[in-house]
Design a protein around this motif. Structure first.
Motif, PDB file in Angstrom:
ATOM      1  N   PHE A 113       0.807  -1.218   0.000  1.00 19.86           N
ATOM      2  CA  PHE A 113       0.000   0.000   0.000  1.00 19.86           C
ATOM      3  C   PHE A 113       0.842   1.271   0.000  1.00 19.86           C
ATOM      4  N   ASP A 114       2.158   1.157   0.054  1.00 19.99           N
ATOM      5  CA  ASP A 114       3.026   2.332   0.119  1.00 19.99           C
ATOM      6  C   ASP A 114       2.749   3.282  -1.042  1.00 19.99           C
ATOM      7  N   GLY A 115       2.411   4.520  -0.704  1.00 19.10           N
ATOM      8  CA  GLY A 115       2.238   5.559  -1.707  1.00 19.10           C
ATOM      9  C   GLY A 115       0.972   5.503  -2.526  1.00 19.10           C
ATOM     10  N   ILE A 116       0.055   4.605  -2.220  1.00 23.75           N
ATOM     11  CA  ILE A 116      -1.173   4.472  -3.021  1.00 23.75           C
ATOM     12  C   ILE A 116      -1.969   5.780  -3.008  1.00 23.75           C
ATOM     13  N   GLN A 117      -2.221   6.325  -1.825  1.00 22.04           N
ATOM     14  CA  GLN A 117      -3.003   7.559  -1.740  1.00 22.04           C
ATOM     15  C   GLN A 117      -2.213   8.747  -2.289  1.00 22.04           C
ATOM     16  N   ALA A 118      -0.942   8.839  -1.935  1.00 21.83           N
ATOM     17  CA  ALA A 118      -0.121   9.961  -2.386  1.00 21.83           C
ATOM     18  C   ALA A 118       0.031   9.968  -3.899  1.00 21.83           C
ATOM     19  N   ASN A 119       0.123   8.796  -4.513  1.00 25.28           N
ATOM     20  CA  ASN A 119       0.278   8.726  -5.961  1.00 25.28           C
ATOM     21  C   ASN A 119      -0.960   9.255  -6.672  1.00 25.28           C
ATOM     22  N   LEU A 120      -2.137   8.893  -6.188  1.00 26.93           N
ATOM     23  CA  LEU A 120      -3.367   9.416  -6.786  1.00 26.93           C
ATOM     24  C   LEU A 120      -3.445  10.922  -6.576  1.00 26.93           C
ATOM     25  N   LEU A 121      -3.152  11.377  -5.361  1.00 27.63           N
ATOM     26  CA  LEU A 121      -3.236  12.808  -5.070  1.00 27.63           C
ATOM     27  C   LEU A 121      -2.217  13.609  -5.875  1.00 27.63           C
ATOM     28  N   HIS A 122      -1.069  13.030  -6.139  1.00 29.63           N
ATOM     29  CA  HIS A 122      -0.054  13.731  -6.938  1.00 29.63           C
ATOM     30  C   HIS A 122      -0.605  14.104  -8.320  1.00 29.63           C
ATOM     31  N   ALA A 123      -1.495  13.291  -8.838  1.00 26.73           N
ATOM     32  CA  ALA A 123      -2.115  13.571 -10.135  1.00 26.73           C
ATOM     33  C   ALA A 123      -3.219  14.619 -10.029  1.00 26.73           C
ATOM     34  N   CYS A 124      -3.684  14.892  -8.801  1.00 21.74           N
ATOM     35  CA  CYS A 124      -4.887  15.704  -8.636  1.00 21.74           C
ATOM     36  C   CYS A 124      -4.708  17.033  -7.894  1.00 21.74           C
ATOM     37  N   ILE A 125      -3.710  17.138  -7.030  1.00 21.29           N
ATOM     38  CA  ILE A 125      -3.649  18.317  -6.174  1.00 21.29           C
ATOM     39  C   ILE A 125      -2.538  19.273  -6.597  1.00 21.29           C
ATOM     40  N   PHE A 126      -2.899  20.555  -6.642  1.00 16.76           N
ATOM     41  CA  PHE A 126      -1.994  21.607  -7.073  1.00 16.76           C
ATOM     42  C   PHE A 126      -2.024  22.748  -6.049  1.00 16.76           C
ATOM     43  N   ARG A 127      -0.844  23.256  -5.711  1.00 16.17           N
ATOM     44  CA  ARG A 127      -0.743  24.418  -4.828  1.00 16.17           C
ATOM     45  C   ARG A 127      -0.929  25.656  -5.689  1.00 16.17           C
ATOM     46  N   ILE A 128      -1.723  26.586  -5.197  1.00 15.18           N
ATOM     47  CA  ILE A 128      -1.958  27.818  -5.935  1.00 15.18           C
ATOM     48  C   ILE A 128      -0.941  28.846  -5.470  1.00 15.18           C
TER      49      ILE A 128
END
Length: 129
Positions: free
Chosen positions: A69-84
């Motif tokens: 499960f290592d990085g499963i959530q972070a990998n999806l979020l990396h595709a979706c979250i952007f700092r403004i």
């Protein structure tokens, strides 16, 4: 007497091609500074890349459970979250996402799956169907 079924007219599906977005605010615990982010729906390419990433984590036993499960959530979020940052949207690095508190990761992950239409699919991939 049997009722006649009414014939349905041709159904028309209409969609907006605009990616769904959700505004996110994250507060830094030591400074109280609130940073603005945007969580965006994945496009087809990002979705396929994520599913391929998850597929590499499947157990070799042949069932549909994850072995790592290592990085499963972070990998999806990396595709979706952007700092403004002013007018710019900067993709958040996986290492930064991994440092978010677990409850924040879980909430953002769930929302990212929801806006990307992956709720059922992601659960099936994780063997939770």
């Amino acid at each position: 007497m049997a009722e006649k079924k009414e014939e349905k007219k041709d159904e028309v599906l209409r969609f907006s091609l605009a990616l769904a977005e959700v505004q996110v605010e994250l507060e830094h615990p030591s400074t109280g500074e609130v940073q603005q982010y945007v969580l965006k729906e994945m496009d087809g390419t990002a979705r396929d890349q994520y599913l391929s990433f998850v597929g590499t984590r499947m157990a070799s036993s042949g069932d549909s459970t994850l072995s790592n499960f290592d990085g499963i959530q972070a990998n999806l979020l990396h595709a979706c979250i952007f700092r403004i940052d002013g007018d710019k949207e900067i993709r958040v690095p996986v290492g930064t996402i991994q440092k978010f508190p677990s409850r924040v990761l879980a909430a953002l992950f769930d929302k990212a799956k929801e806006i990307s239409g992956m709720d059922d699919e992601a659960e099936t991939e994780a063997g939770n169907d």
